[in-house]
Scaffold this motif. Sequence first.
Motif, PDB file in Angstrom:
ATOM      1  N   GLU A   1      -2.854  17.167  -8.139  1.00 12.89           N
ATOM      2  CA  GLU A   1      -2.427  16.978  -9.534  1.00 12.89           C
ATOM      3  C   GLU A   1      -2.569  15.514  -9.959  1.00 12.89           C
ATOM      4  OE1 GLU A   1       0.581  20.410 -10.848  1.00 12.89           O
ATOM      5  OE2 GLU A   1       1.557  18.763  -9.816  1.00 12.89           O
ATOM      6  N   SER A   2      -2.473  14.611  -9.010  1.00 12.48           N
ATOM      7  CA  SER A   2      -2.576  13.177  -9.297  1.00 12.48           C
ATOM      8  C   SER A   2      -3.965  12.640  -8.989  1.00 12.48           C
ATOM      9  CB  SER A   2      -1.551  12.403  -8.453  1.00 12.48           C
ATOM     10  OG  SER A   2      -0.273  12.988  -8.547  1.00 12.48           O
ATOM     11  N   ASN A   3      -4.776  13.474  -8.315  1.00  9.69           N
ATOM     12  CA  ASN A   3      -6.128  13.070  -7.899  1.00  9.69           C
ATOM     13  C   ASN A   3      -6.097  11.783  -7.076  1.00  9.69           C
ATOM     14  OD1 ASN A   3      -8.802  13.877  -7.812  1.00  9.69           O
ATOM     15  ND2 ASN A   3      -9.410  12.511  -9.463  1.00  9.69           N
ATOM     16  N   GLN A   4      -5.142  11.722  -6.146  1.00 11.39           N
ATOM     17  CA  GLN A   4      -5.002  10.580  -5.238  1.00 11.39           C
ATOM     18  C   GLN A   4      -4.816  11.080  -3.805  1.00 11.39           C
ATOM     19  OE1 GLN A   4      -1.995   7.687  -6.263  1.00 11.39           O
ATOM     20  NE2 GLN A   4      -2.421   7.827  -8.458  1.00 11.39           N
ATOM     21  N   SER A   5      -5.218  10.243  -2.854  1.00 12.23           N
ATOM     22  CA  SER A   5      -4.983  10.541  -1.446  1.00 12.23           C
ATOM     23  C   SER A   5      -3.910   9.614  -0.901  1.00 12.23           C
ATOM     24  CB  SER A   5      -6.279  10.342  -0.638  1.00 12.23           C
ATOM     25  OG  SER A   5      -7.251  11.290  -1.003  1.00 12.23           O
ATOM     26  N   ARG A   6      -3.355   9.973   0.251  1.00 15.97           N
ATOM     27  CA  ARG A   6      -2.459   9.091   0.999  1.00 15.97           C
ATOM     28  C   ARG A   6      -2.845   9.157   2.481  1.00 15.97           C
ATOM     29  NH1 ARG A   6      -1.775   7.455  -3.244  1.00 15.97           N
ATOM     30  NH2 ARG A   6       0.113   6.818  -4.348  1.00 15.97           N
ATOM     31  N   ILE A   7      -2.824   7.978   3.105  1.00 18.38           N
ATOM     32  CA  ILE A   7      -3.237   7.855   4.501  1.00 18.38           C
ATOM     33  C   ILE A   7      -2.061   7.363   5.329  1.00 18.38           C
ATOM     34  CG2 ILE A   7      -4.663   6.450   6.064  1.00 18.38           C
ATOM     35  CD1 ILE A   7      -6.813   6.611   3.762  1.00 18.38           C
ATOM     36  N   PHE A   8      -1.843   8.022   6.466  1.00 11.45           N
ATOM     37  CA  PHE A   8      -0.723   7.675   7.346  1.00 11.45           C
ATOM     38  C   PHE A   8      -1.230   7.309   8.737  1.00 11.45           C
ATOM     39  CE2 PHE A   8       2.287   8.798  10.661  1.00 11.45           C
ATOM     40  CZ  PHE A   8       3.447   8.154  10.245  1.00 11.45           C
ATOM     41  N   MET A   9      -0.688   6.228   9.291  1.00  8.33           N
ATOM     42  CA  MET A   9      -0.952   5.831  10.673  1.00  8.33           C
ATOM     43  C   MET A   9       0.035   4.722  11.042  1.00  8.33           C
ATOM     44  SD  MET A   9      -4.239   3.269  10.485  1.00  8.33           S
ATOM     45  CE  MET A   9      -4.030   2.891  12.213  1.00  8.33           C
ATOM     46  N   THR A  10       0.022   4.307  12.291  1.00  2.85           N
ATOM     47  CA  THR A  10       0.803   3.144  12.712  1.00  2.85           C
ATOM     48  C   THR A  10      -0.193   2.071  13.142  1.00  2.85           C
ATOM     49  OG1 THR A  10       2.664   4.513  13.427  1.00  2.85           O
ATOM     50  CG2 THR A  10       2.570   2.278  14.297  1.00  2.85           C
ATOM     51  N   TYR A  11      -0.309   1.009  12.347  1.00  4.53           N
ATOM     52  CA  TYR A  11      -1.301  -0.038  12.582  1.00  4.53           C
ATOM     53  C   TYR A  11      -0.663  -1.179  13.367  1.00  4.53           C
ATOM     54  CZ  TYR A  11      -5.202  -3.195  11.604  1.00  4.53           C
ATOM     55  OH  TYR A  11      -6.284  -4.039  11.735  1.00  4.53           O
ATOM     56  N   SER A  12      -1.114  -1.363  14.618  1.00  3.33           N
ATOM     57  CA  SER A  12      -0.565  -2.442  15.443  1.00  3.33           C
ATOM     58  C   SER A  12      -1.610  -3.506  15.769  1.00  3.33           C
ATOM     59  CB  SER A  12       0.031  -1.865  16.741  1.00  3.33           C
ATOM     60  OG  SER A  12      -0.952  -1.175  17.485  1.00  3.33           O
ATOM     61  N   GLY A  13      -2.794  -3.402  15.140  1.00  7.39           N
ATOM     62  CA  GLY A  13      -3.773  -4.472  15.267  1.00  7.39           C
ATOM     63  C   GLY A  13      -4.828  -4.318  16.333  1.00  7.39           C
ATOM     64  N   THR A  14      -4.942  -3.140  16.938  1.00  7.98           N
ATOM     65  CA  THR A  14      -5.968  -2.937  17.960  1.00  7.98           C
ATOM     66  C   THR A  14      -7.284  -2.541  17.292  1.00  7.98           C
ATOM     67  OG1 THR A  14      -5.535  -0.570  18.234  1.00  7.98           O
ATOM     68  CG2 THR A  14      -4.190  -2.088  19.550  1.00  7.98           C
ATOM     69  N   PRO A  15      -8.426  -2.751  17.977  1.00  6.31           N
ATOM     70  CA  PRO A  15      -9.702  -2.279  17.428  1.00  6.31           C
ATOM     71  C   PRO A  15      -9.681  -0.774  17.152  1.00  6.31           C
ATOM     72  CG  PRO A  15     -10.096  -3.791  19.249  1.00  6.31           C
ATOM     73  CD  PRO A  15      -8.619  -3.529  19.226  1.00  6.31           C
ATOM     74  N   SER A  16      -8.951  -0.045  18.011  1.00  2.75           N
ATOM     75  CA  SER A  16      -8.831   1.397  17.834  1.00  2.75           C
ATOM     76  C   SER A  16      -8.106   1.736  16.529  1.00  2.75           C
ATOM     77  CB  SER A  16      -8.084   2.013  19.019  1.00  2.75           C
ATOM     78  OG  SER A  16      -7.989   3.400  18.882  1.00  2.75           O
ATOM     79  N   ASN A  17      -7.119   0.911  16.159  1.00  3.76           N
ATOM     80  CA  ASN A  17      -6.403   1.121  14.897  1.00  3.76           C
ATOM     81  C   ASN A  17      -7.337   0.969  13.701  1.00  3.76           C
ATOM     82  OD1 ASN A  17      -3.284  -0.503  15.928  1.00  3.76           O
ATOM     83  ND2 ASN A  17      -3.954   1.616  16.140  1.00  3.76           N
ATOM     84  N   VAL A  18      -8.247  -0.009  13.786  1.00  3.28           N
ATOM     85  CA  VAL A  18      -9.216  -0.220  12.707  1.00  3.28           C
ATOM     86  C   VAL A  18     -10.096   1.016  12.560  1.00  3.28           C
ATOM     87  CG1 VAL A  18     -11.127  -1.646  11.881  1.00  3.28           C
ATOM     88  CG2 VAL A  18      -9.205  -2.723  13.062  1.00  3.28           C
ATOM     89  N   SER A  19     -10.531   1.563  13.705  1.00  2.00           N
ATOM     90  CA  SER A  19     -11.367   2.765  13.682  1.00  2.00           C
ATOM     91  C   SER A  19     -10.609   3.955  13.099  1.00  2.00           C
ATOM     92  CB  SER A  19     -11.837   3.103  15.104  1.00  2.00           C
ATOM     93  OG  SER A  19     -12.664   2.083  15.600  1.00  2.00           O
ATOM     94  N   THR A  20      -9.340   4.085  13.476  1.00  2.00           N
ATOM     95  CA  THR A  20      -8.517   5.187  12.964  1.00  2.00           C
ATOM     96  C   THR A  20      -8.377   5.095  11.450  1.00  2.00           C
ATOM     97  OG1 THR A  20      -7.274   5.385  15.030  1.00  2.00           O
ATOM     98  CG2 THR A  20      -6.234   6.286  13.058  1.00  2.00           C
ATOM     99  N   LEU A  21      -8.140   3.892  10.961  1.00  2.20           N
ATOM    100  CA  LEU A  21      -7.977   3.709   9.516  1.00  2.20           C
ATOM    101  C   LEU A  21      -9.283   4.018   8.778  1.00  2.20           C
ATOM    102  CD1 LEU A  21      -6.277   3.010   7.126  1.00  2.20           C
ATOM    103  CD2 LEU A  21      -6.498   0.580   7.670  1.00  2.20           C
TER     104      LEU A  21
END
Length: 595
Positions: free
Chosen positions: A364-384
């Motif tokens: 209805e809002s035509n928006q997305s939301r993304i959830f994760m826990t970002y702790s600064g690892t290269p893997s976190n960047v890939s997940t995001l």
Amino acid sequence: MATYSDVWNLEVFFNGGSDSAEFAEHLIKTAELIESFQTKLNNWKSANSPKVSQYIYDLIANFEQTAKKLRQAGAFVGCLQAQNTDDKKVSSLKSKVTSLSAAFQTALSTFDDLLISIDDNSWLKLLEDSALNELSFVLTERRERAQDKLSKEEEALINTLGIDGYHSWGQLYDLIVGKIKIPFIENGEEKQLSVGQAFNKFSSPDRDVRKSIFEKWENAWSEQADYLTKTLNHLSGFRLSVYEKRGWQDVLKEPLTISRMKKETLEAMWKVISENKQPLINYLNRKAELLGIEKLSWFDLDAPLSKVETKISYQEGAEFMLNNFSQFGDKLASFARRAFEDEWIEGEDRPGKAPGGFCTFFPESNQSRIFMTYSGTPSNVSTLAHELGHGFHTFAMKGLHHLNRNYAMNVAETASTFAEMIVSDASVKNAKTDEEKLALLDDKIQRTVALLMNIHARFLFETRFYEERKHGSVSTETLNELMLAAQKEAYGDALEEYHPLFWASKLHFFITGVPFYNFPYTFGYLFSLGIYSLALKEGKDYEEKYIALLRDTAQMTVEDLAKKHLDVDLTQKDFWERAVQLCIDDIDEFLDLTK
């Protein structure tokens, strides 16, 4: 450099969180729409009426409006639950949304009954109507699936019983996991980590930290194993009972149907993967050497090669993604920039959050939301990057009818993996030293191992578990044995220590919405590699072709999608062999750099 918030904004949807009066009103309106939809369906008189096309078109308009409202509600509750597992009020809200979903499914059973009441000739004429023609694939699909199910009344009963049966077991799992705390000593102070925070410790460069957290991790899941065993048995038992009543013998029938995918395609994919395990094993063995150990254990799989922990701030990670997305296409970069600027992302590293990551859409809002826990690892960047890819897929389908946007999980994982590949490749190419390049290449191959070995283990376990479950309840001991055997087979027995309680710690086994929440990830990964190789050849010119492919993902089978946009046959091994070879090329480069 711009400063982006790492906490999302949900207030734009419904003000007040779990106490929102706006959301309470939204649920009331949703219930009224479902009731109105059901009333219209109950007034259906004759499939041979000259106004049948207009009647069905009106029903579809109601269907679309109701589905959007329900999806909006589900997305909001899912976000509330993920951001704070201690929010007691969310459980009640989730139950209300589940009840509404069940009522809507019951109404849709009546709608499906209407579709199958129309004879074949009338159906073909109906689809010639200009107003319905664009929905011909999805409507025909609904009709064919309905013909394969029980009567309207029986399907309605299943949906009703599923509220306090099937779906409640999935909710119980969320409740149990939310209460799990894992002790960890950091700088002399004992902390109680959430499951999501503890999981990030498996990327620590210190093996003692990884081993210690794994022992506590195993112990935490072991303490809950009896509850989780019962949960998994009842959830799967409900599913199997429904399959039996419908006359479905193969437990893969539903997940393959949902994925719009042939079994021959799935078998071809796994066959190629099984035939190419040795390069992956060679990588695992080389990594063990580099870490100074004889054999890797489960808790070493995500270990970085460097003793110095690489930290990438949220702001740095955001700019890196935006810069490299722009190398591929302006629309992907523009979408990602909006996600950062408009606070669509919940990445803050804090206790009380749910584990894992996801992207959800508010239609209805035509928006997305993304959830994760970002702790600064290269893997976190890939997940995001992965989750932003999911969001871009939804964005690419803007303007399509809501019923033509319901793409399956396997192709959903294509867009996410594609975005992840852009970031991973850029990281490796931009490395300033051989050591940095090796570390980043290793991080990239870790995901290949996860998708071709870990996911394979999940698939093997779940397939065998369901066969066991057909004969009665499966004990904790047997679940552990099945998981251990699956992991040894999938990893070519390349590890010293495994994770037999993985069936308990992995949310995907307890999701009620999609059975076999595993093989679509591997499909999406390898499918996206084929698309990515084309993008590398064509550069920015490929973005429009890519968007055209994404827009088709909910309107045809994956085999037809691949044939139309890539000119390949997914039921044959050729495509999968070329895709796996790209993974092997990374491993060969890694082995060459570490001779």
